[in-house]
Write a protein that holds these residues in place. Structure first.
Motif, PDB file in Angstrom:
ATOM      1  N   ILE A 106      64.031   8.893  34.076  1.00  0.00           N
ATOM      2  CA  ILE A 106      63.618   7.907  35.057  1.00  0.00           C
ATOM      3  C   ILE A 106      64.808   7.000  35.367  1.00  0.00           C
ATOM      4  N   PRO A 107      65.316   7.027  36.588  1.00  0.00           N
ATOM      5  CA  PRO A 107      66.460   6.169  36.932  1.00  0.00           C
ATOM      6  C   PRO A 107      66.156   4.701  36.638  1.00  0.00           C
ATOM      7  N   ARG A 108      67.117   4.000  36.095  1.00  0.00           N
ATOM      8  CA  ARG A 108      66.897   2.631  35.631  1.00  0.00           C
ATOM      9  C   ARG A 108      66.595   1.652  36.757  1.00  0.00           C
ATOM     10  N   ASP A 109      67.011   1.980  38.003  1.00  0.00           N
ATOM     11  CA  ASP A 109      66.789   1.073  39.127  1.00  0.00           C
ATOM     12  C   ASP A 109      65.470   1.333  39.853  1.00  0.00           C
ATOM     13  N   THR A 110      64.672   2.252  39.339  1.00  0.00           N
ATOM     14  CA  THR A 110      63.404   2.590  39.990  1.00  0.00           C
ATOM     15  C   THR A 110      62.525   1.350  40.127  1.00  0.00           C
ATOM     16  N   ILE A 275      63.553  12.801  39.485  1.00  0.00           N
ATOM     17  CA  ILE A 275      62.795  12.066  40.487  1.00  0.00           C
ATOM     18  C   ILE A 275      63.719  11.758  41.660  1.00  0.00           C
ATOM     19  N   LYS A 276      63.319  12.137  42.845  1.00  0.00           N
ATOM     20  CA  LYS A 276      64.122  11.853  44.033  1.00  0.00           C
ATOM     21  C   LYS A 276      63.800  10.453  44.532  1.00  0.00           C
ATOM     22  N   GLU A 277      64.856   9.677  44.745  1.00  0.00           N
ATOM     23  CA  GLU A 277      64.681   8.299  45.185  1.00  0.00           C
ATOM     24  C   GLU A 277      65.532   8.004  46.415  1.00  0.00           C
ATOM     25  N   THR A 278      65.169   6.945  47.095  1.00  0.00           N
ATOM     26  CA  THR A 278      65.965   6.435  48.208  1.00  0.00           C
ATOM     27  C   THR A 278      66.481   5.055  47.837  1.00  0.00           C
ATOM     28  N   GLY A 279      67.782   4.898  47.841  1.00  0.00           N
ATOM     29  CA  GLY A 279      68.367   3.615  47.475  1.00  0.00           C
ATOM     30  C   GLY A 279      68.268   2.602  48.602  1.00  0.00           C
ATOM     31  N   THR A 280      67.948   1.376  48.255  1.00  0.00           N
ATOM     32  CA  THR A 280      67.864   0.312  49.253  1.00  0.00           C
ATOM     33  C   THR A 280      68.094  -1.031  48.589  1.00  0.00           C
ATOM     34  N   LYS A 281      68.341  -2.061  49.398  1.00  0.00           N
ATOM     35  CA  LYS A 281      68.497  -3.414  48.869  1.00  0.00           C
ATOM     36  C   LYS A 281      67.356  -4.298  49.349  1.00  0.00           C
ATOM     37  N   ILE A 282      66.784  -5.035  48.411  1.00  0.00           N
ATOM     38  CA  ILE A 282      65.728  -5.991  48.715  1.00  0.00           C
ATOM     39  C   ILE A 282      66.195  -7.349  48.203  1.00  0.00           C
ATOM     40  N   ILE A 285      69.320  -7.137  46.166  1.00  0.00           N
ATOM     41  CA  ILE A 285      69.304  -6.408  44.896  1.00  0.00           C
ATOM     42  C   ILE A 285      69.022  -4.932  45.166  1.00  0.00           C
ATOM     43  N   TYR A 286      69.793  -4.057  44.521  1.00  0.00           N
ATOM     44  CA  TYR A 286      69.633  -2.614  44.728  1.00  0.00           C
ATOM     45  C   TYR A 286      68.429  -2.079  43.945  1.00  0.00           C
ATOM     46  N   TYR A 287      67.634  -1.237  44.609  1.00  0.00           N
ATOM     47  CA  TYR A 287      66.494  -0.577  43.968  1.00  0.00           C
ATOM     48  C   TYR A 287      66.459   0.892  44.382  1.00  0.00           C
ATOM     49  N   GLY A 288      65.806   1.694  43.564  1.00  0.00           N
ATOM     50  CA  GLY A 288      65.523   3.076  43.904  1.00  0.00           C
ATOM     51  C   GLY A 288      64.042   3.180  44.245  1.00  0.00           C
ATOM     52  N   LEU A 289      63.731   3.580  45.473  1.00  0.00           N
ATOM     53  CA  LEU A 289      62.348   3.665  45.912  1.00  0.00           C
ATOM     54  C   LEU A 289      61.868   5.115  45.846  1.00  0.00           C
ATOM     55  N   VAL A 290      60.701   5.313  45.256  1.00  0.00           N
ATOM     56  CA  VAL A 290      60.110   6.645  45.123  1.00  0.00           C
ATOM     57  C   VAL A 290      58.931   6.737  46.084  1.00  0.00           C
TER      58      VAL A 290
END
Length: 310
Positions: A106-110, A275-282, A285-290
Motif C-alpha cells: 500500500i503506497p504510503r501517500d494513499t 494498487i494503481k493510484e493517481t497523484g495529486t496535490k490537495i 500536499i501530495y496524495y495518491g488517489l485510488v
C-alpha cells in the motif's frame, strides 16, 4: 536527510518476506537443536494488542483447520519520544488451499479515512496517530478485509538481517553506482550496507520505481535462499538475534508452529499485487488517489484469496 530516511524505509517494501520464511514457514532453522532459541526469540518479539474480533470476519481464524489468514506488515523508523510513521505497509493474505501468498504493497501517500481520527489523510499517518491499532483499523476499512495478525519491523534492522545470513548474491541487470558502491552487470555479492545502497537507487534507473522494487525482490529472494540453506544453521543465533531486536508481532510461538506445519507450502508461491493510484496535490500536499473501481478490484482479489466471498 528526510529523503534519505524515506528511501531507507522503502527498502523494506518486501523485506518482511524474510520474517515469514525464517519464523513462519520455517524451512531450515526450525530444528530440534535450536528449538529453545527460536522460542526465546519469538517470546521477545511477541507484543499482543487489545483488540476485539474484527467485524469483517464472522469466526476467528483457526490455524489448525488451515483457514486463510492475513498479516499487516508495518515498516517503521521509531526514535525516542517519536512513534514515527509506517512508511512501508504490506498486507499478506495466505491461503493453504491454493498454496499461495498474495503480497499487496500500500503506497504510503494513499489518501483514505483514518479510522479513529475522523479525517482523510495519508494512510501511513495512521500509525503516527494511533499506533498498531489505528493502522489495522484503517487498513481493514480501506481494503474491506479482516486483518488477523501484524508484524512491525524496525527499518534500521535491515542491514543486520542481511549480514546475519552471511550476505547474499544477486544477478544485477543494470550498471550503476550508489552510496559509494559500484554495482556492475552480472552476479554481485552484497553485505548489509551494500544491499541497502543497491535497493535505494531509483532515479538513474530507466524503469523508475519498478526497477527499484525489482531489486528489493532480489534482496528478499537472496535472504530467503540463504536463510533456508543448511549453511545458515551455523548462523541461526545471529539470525534470531537480528530478528528479535527488530521485529514485534502478535503471533505467538504456538501459532507460528501451526503456520509452519499447515501453511509451509504456500510460502514458495508469493504473488505481488499493486494498487494503481493517481497523484495529486490537495492544499499543497501530495496524495495518491485510488479510484472506486481500482479499490473494488483489489478488494475482490483479496477477498477471493481469503475465501470471504464464498
Amino acid at each position: 536527510m528526510r529523503s534519505q530516511q524515506t528511501k531507507k524505509k522503502r527498502t523494506w517494501l518486501k523485506v518482511t518476506g524474510i520474517i515469514l520464511l525464517i519464523l513462519v514457514f520455517g524451512v531450515g532453522i526450525y530444528a530440534y537443536n535450536v528449538y529453545s532459541s527460536v522460542k526465546d526469540a519469538v517470546t521477545t518479539m511477541h507484543e499482543p494488542i487489545e483488540r476485539q474480533q474484527s467485524e469483517k470476519r464472522q469466526e476467528p481464524v483457526a490455524l489448525t483447520d488451515k483457514d486463510p489468514f492475513s498479516v499487516l506488515m508495518l515498516g517503521v523508523d521509531e526514535r525516542q519520544g517519536d512513534r514515527g510513521r509506517s512508511d512501508t505497509m504490506i498486507v499478506l493474505t495466505v491461503n493453504p488451499n491454493n498454496n499461495s501468498v498474495k503480497m499487496l504493497s500500500i503506497p504510503r501517500d494513499t489518501r483514505t479515512e483514518i479510522v479513529g481520527k475522523g479525517t482523510q489523510d495519508k494512510i501511513n499517518h495512521a500509525y503516527a496517530f494511533g499506533g498498531i491499532q489505528m493502522s489495522i483499523d484503517t487498513v481493514e476499512n480501506f481494503l474491506d478485509i479482516p486483518i488477523d495478525y501484524y508484524m512491525k519491523v524496525n527499518m534500521e534492522g535491515f542491514k543486520d538481517i542481511v549480514d546475519a545470513v552471511g550476505g547474499i548474491t544477486v544477478q544485477n541487470d543494470l550498471d550503476f553506482s550508489n552510496g559509494g558502491y559500484h554495482f556492475p552487470i552480472g552476479q554481485v555479492t552484497l553485505n548489509g550496507d551494500k544491499a541497502l545502497s543497491y535497493t535505494r537507487m531509483r532515479y538513474e534507473d530507466p524503469r523508475g520505481d519498478f526497477g527499484r522494487q525489482s531489486r528489493q525482490r532480489q534482496i528478499i529472494q537472496g535472504v530467503i535462499r540463504e536463510g533456508a540453506s543448511v549453511s545458515s544453521l551455523t548462523n541461526y543465533s545471529d539470525i534470531l538475534n537480528a530478528l528479535g531486536k527488530n521485529v514485534k508481532t502478535n503471533l505467538t510461538f504456538d501459532q507460528m508452529v501451526d503456520i509452519q506445519k499447515n501453511y509451509k507450502s504456500a510460502g514458495s508461491n508469493i504473488t505481488q499485487m499493486e494498487i494503481k493510484e493517481t497523484g495529486t496535490k490537495i492544499n499543497g500536499i501530495y496524495y495518491g488517489l485510488v479510484s472506486d473501481a481500482e479499490k473494488q478490484r483489489v478488494q475482490n482479489e483479496l477477498k477471493t484469496q481469503l475465501e470471504l466471498n464464498k
